[in-house]
Design a protein around this motif. Structure first.
Motif, mmCIF file in Angstrom:
data_model
loop_
_atom_site.group_PDB
_atom_site.id
_atom_site.type_symbol
_atom_site.label_atom_id
_atom_site.label_comp_id
_atom_site.label_asym_id
_atom_site.label_seq_id
_atom_site.Cartn_x
_atom_site.Cartn_y
_atom_site.Cartn_z
ATOM 1 N N LEU A 210 51.640 -62.304 113.912
ATOM 2 C CA LEU A 210 51.200 -61.014 113.390
ATOM 3 C C LEU A 210 49.976 -61.175 112.499
ATOM 4 O O LEU A 210 49.901 -62.107 111.686
ATOM 5 C CB LEU A 210 52.325 -60.349 112.602
ATOM 6 C CG LEU A 210 53.665 -60.224 113.335
ATOM 7 C CD1 LEU A 210 54.690 -59.530 112.448
ATOM 8 C CD2 LEU A 210 53.499 -59.478 114.646
ATOM 9 N N ALA A 211 49.038 -60.258 112.633
ATOM 10 C CA ALA A 211 47.816 -60.294 111.834
ATOM 11 C C ALA A 211 47.339 -58.869 111.595
ATOM 12 O O ALA A 211 47.645 -57.951 112.358
ATOM 13 C CB ALA A 211 46.724 -61.094 112.551
ATOM 14 N N PHE A 212 46.574 -58.688 110.504
ATOM 15 C CA PHE A 212 45.943 -57.398 110.245
ATOM 16 C C PHE A 212 44.776 -57.204 111.203
ATOM 17 O O PHE A 212 44.066 -58.157 111.543
ATOM 18 C CB PHE A 212 45.421 -57.340 108.809
ATOM 19 C CG PHE A 212 46.486 -57.187 107.767
ATOM 20 C CD1 PHE A 212 47.032 -55.942 107.490
ATOM 21 C CD2 PHE A 212 46.946 -58.286 107.059
ATOM 22 C CE1 PHE A 212 48.022 -55.798 106.527
ATOM 23 C CE2 PHE A 212 47.928 -58.151 106.098
ATOM 24 C CZ PHE A 212 48.469 -56.907 105.824
ATOM 25 N N SER A 213 44.560 -55.969 111.622
ATOM 26 C CA SER A 213 43.387 -55.653 112.435
ATOM 27 C C SER A 213 42.225 -55.207 111.560
ATOM 28 O O SER A 213 41.176 -54.805 112.060
ATOM 29 C CB SER A 213 43.723 -54.561 113.455
ATOM 30 O OG SER A 213 44.175 -53.384 112.809
ATOM 31 N N SER A 214 42.419 -55.270 110.236
ATOM 32 C CA SER A 214 41.396 -54.898 109.272
ATOM 33 C C SER A 214 41.168 -56.066 108.323
ATOM 34 O O SER A 214 42.010 -56.961 108.191
ATOM 35 C CB SER A 214 41.841 -53.653 108.496
ATOM 36 O OG SER A 214 40.856 -53.261 107.553
ATOM 37 N N SER A 215 40.028 -56.077 107.658
ATOM 38 C CA SER A 215 39.718 -57.124 106.684
ATOM 39 C C SER A 215 40.040 -56.626 105.273
ATOM 40 O O SER A 215 39.965 -55.431 104.994
ATOM 41 C CB SER A 215 38.239 -57.502 106.777
ATOM 42 O OG SER A 215 37.916 -57.973 108.070
ATOM 43 N N GLY A 216 40.382 -57.568 104.378
ATOM 44 C CA GLY A 216 40.667 -57.175 103.005
ATOM 45 C C GLY A 216 41.417 -58.251 102.255
ATOM 46 O O GLY A 216 41.563 -59.386 102.717
ATOM 47 N N ILE A 217 41.911 -57.875 101.073
ATOM 48 C CA ILE A 217 42.662 -58.776 100.203
ATOM 49 C C ILE A 217 44.134 -58.375 100.249
ATOM 50 O O ILE A 217 44.465 -57.193 100.115
ATOM 51 C CB ILE A 217 42.149 -58.696 98.760
ATOM 52 C CG1 ILE A 217 40.674 -59.092 98.707
ATOM 53 C CG2 ILE A 217 42.977 -59.581 97.836
ATOM 54 C CD1 ILE A 217 40.027 -58.856 97.340
ATOM 55 N N ILE A 218 45.004 -59.342 100.451
ATOM 56 C CA ILE A 218 46.433 -59.053 100.511
ATOM 57 C C ILE A 218 46.947 -58.676 99.117
ATOM 58 O O ILE A 218 46.803 -59.444 98.163
ATOM 59 C CB ILE A 218 47.218 -60.248 101.064
ATOM 60 C CG1 ILE A 218 46.837 -60.473 102.530
ATOM 61 C CG2 ILE A 218 48.721 -60.005 100.948
ATOM 62 C CD1 ILE A 218 47.569 -61.595 103.195
ATOM 63 N N GLU A 219 47.528 -57.485 99.018
ATOM 64 C CA GLU A 219 48.045 -56.997 97.739
ATOM 65 C C GLU A 219 49.554 -57.173 97.627
ATOM 66 O O GLU A 219 50.083 -57.480 96.553
ATOM 67 C CB GLU A 219 47.691 -55.518 97.550
ATOM 68 C CG GLU A 219 48.145 -54.965 96.209
ATOM 69 C CD GLU A 219 47.802 -53.494 96.037
ATOM 70 O OE1 GLU A 219 47.548 -53.075 94.904
ATOM 71 O OE2 GLU A 219 47.793 -52.766 97.055
ATOM 72 N N LYS A 220 50.266 -56.968 98.731
ATOM 73 C CA LYS A 220 51.726 -57.054 98.699
ATOM 74 C C LYS A 220 52.234 -57.799 99.929
ATOM 75 O O LYS A 220 51.717 -57.632 101.026
ATOM 76 C CB LYS A 220 52.355 -55.655 98.681
ATOM 77 C CG LYS A 220 52.041 -54.829 97.452
ATOM 78 C CD LYS A 220 52.690 -53.458 97.555
ATOM 79 C CE LYS A 220 52.335 -52.577 96.354
ATOM 80 N NZ LYS A 220 52.918 -51.222 96.498
ATOM 81 N N MET A 221 53.264 -58.616 99.722
ATOM 82 C CA MET A 221 53.994 -59.243 100.822
ATOM 83 C C MET A 221 55.474 -58.978 100.575
ATOM 84 O O MET A 221 56.037 -59.406 99.569
ATOM 85 C CB MET A 221 53.697 -60.738 100.899
ATOM 86 C CG MET A 221 52.228 -61.041 101.117
ATOM 87 S SD MET A 221 51.915 -62.729 101.682
ATOM 88 C CE MET A 221 52.386 -62.600 103.401
ATOM 89 N N ASN A 222 56.083 -58.239 101.465
ATOM 90 C CA ASN A 222 57.443 -57.749 101.242
ATOM 91 C C ASN A 222 58.527 -58.630 101.839
ATOM 92 O O ASN A 222 59.717 -58.384 101.603
ATOM 93 C CB ASN A 222 57.585 -56.333 101.810
ATOM 94 C CG ASN A 222 56.602 -55.369 101.166
ATOM 95 O OD1 ASN A 222 56.263 -55.501 99.989
ATOM 96 N ND2 ASN A 222 56.129 -54.400 101.932
ATOM 97 N N VAL A 223 58.161 -59.637 102.646
ATOM 98 C CA VAL A 223 59.155 -60.501 103.289
ATOM 99 C C VAL A 223 58.727 -61.949 103.154
ATOM 100 O O VAL A 223 57.584 -62.249 102.787
ATOM 101 C CB VAL A 223 59.336 -60.137 104.779
ATOM 102 C CG1 VAL A 223 59.895 -58.739 104.934
ATOM 103 C CG2 VAL A 223 58.021 -60.259 105.539
ATOM 104 N N ASP A 224 59.653 -62.842 103.488
ATOM 105 C CA ASP A 224 59.379 -64.274 103.425
ATOM 106 C C ASP A 224 60.000 -64.931 104.645
ATOM 107 O O ASP A 224 60.652 -64.264 105.467
ATOM 108 C CB ASP A 224 59.957 -64.861 102.138
ATOM 109 C CG ASP A 224 59.211 -66.114 101.683
ATOM 110 O OD1 ASP A 224 58.590 -66.765 102.544
ATOM 111 O OD2 ASP A 224 59.248 -66.428 100.491
ATOM 112 N N ILE A 225 59.826 -66.240 104.766
ATOM 113 C CA ILE A 225 60.430 -66.975 105.874
ATOM 114 C C ILE A 225 61.945 -66.806 105.823
ATOM 115 O O ILE A 225 62.565 -66.971 104.776
ATOM 116 C CB ILE A 225 60.054 -68.468 105.803
ATOM 117 C CG1 ILE A 225 58.541 -68.646 105.982
ATOM 118 C CG2 ILE A 225 60.802 -69.262 106.872
ATOM 119 C CD1 ILE A 225 58.060 -70.060 105.751
ATOM 120 N N GLY A 226 62.527 -66.468 106.956
ATOM 121 C CA GLY A 226 63.968 -66.245 107.026
ATOM 122 C C GLY A 226 64.385 -64.807 106.844
ATOM 123 O O GLY A 226 65.568 -64.475 107.030
#
Length: 232
Positions: free
Chosen positions: A33-49
């Motif tokens: 999975l990847a963003f189709s837009s450019s920018g700075i990641i502000e939030k990550m709601n999940v992790d491995i597992g």
């Protein structure tokens, strides 16, 4: 009658053939999975597992500027619509070209709002299907590029698995969709059974093997094993 049925059964058994095949276990669905837009990641709601549902929000880019533009476009559409509806009531009393200009502004405002909303949607990364996150490649604050395709997560189906079978190409006319595959997974003494639902149309030029797929569940991805295809 019973004798006829028995003879038919024996004839089928005599015509059946068991073909040896090895297999690797893969996820039924998997994606990077990847963003189709450019920018700075502000939030990550999940992790491995993490177990996720389809359309669940996984990560978000810094998007305050785009949110502001959506608000501006929403206000512009509101007033363009009011002007259009006001002029429509007196359309027969005004110049046609003047009325068309208000209709154009209204239509253009709708298009601009849809455009800004589409830009905003690209700042959200959502799960394409129910599954489990198997890899995380960036962190909050990292810069991602929609043009360079920066992968963010790997996801695979939670339970659904497939066995990718490999068997000798000389059996390409004998193995059919619907044939039974009885198999064992490496390290497991149990015998399992499945049905071939897909046969690849090409033969690997190096190994001279054909590939087929059997649906399975729950096995860890990456395991392997072997078994026999029973042809009809």
């Amino acid at each position: 009658m019973k004798k006829i049925v028995f003879l038919l059964f024996m004839a089928l058994q005599l015509n059946a053939e068991e073909i040896y095949a090895t297999f690797d276990i893969e996820a039924q669905k998997s994606a990077s999975l990847a963003f189709s837009s450019s920018g700075i990641i502000e939030k990550m709601n999940v992790d491995i597992g993490s177990t996720v549902k389809k359309d669940e929000l996984l990560a978000e880019l810094l998007n305050d500027d785009i949110k502001a533009m959506v608000e501006v476009s929403t206000v512009a559409l509101k007033y363009a619509q009011s002007d259009y509806e006001r002029q429509k009531k007196v359309q027969q009393h005004i110049n046609e070209s003047l009325f068309d200009s208000f209709a154009y502004k209204y239509d253009n405002a709708k298009v601009q709002l849809r455009y800004q909303e589409s830009l905003l949607a690209k700042t959200y990364l959502r799960a394409p299907f129910d599954g489990i996150i198997t890899a995380k490649r960036v962190e909050v604050g990292d810069v991602v590029s929609g043009q360079m395709i920066t992968e963010v997560f790997d996801i695979q189906s939670l339970k659904e698995r497939k066995l990718v079978l490999k068997f000798d190409q000389k059996y390409h006319q004998k193995v059919k969709v619907g044939d039974t595959f009885n198999y064992k997974v490496d390290g497991d003494d149990s015998t399992y059974s499945g049905t071939i639902y897909k046969i690849y149309p090409t033969i690997d030029s190096k190994s001279r093997k054909m590939l087929a797929e059997v649906i399975a569940e729950h096995f860890p991805v990456g395991l392997f094993g072997d078994g026999y295809i029973t042809t009809k």
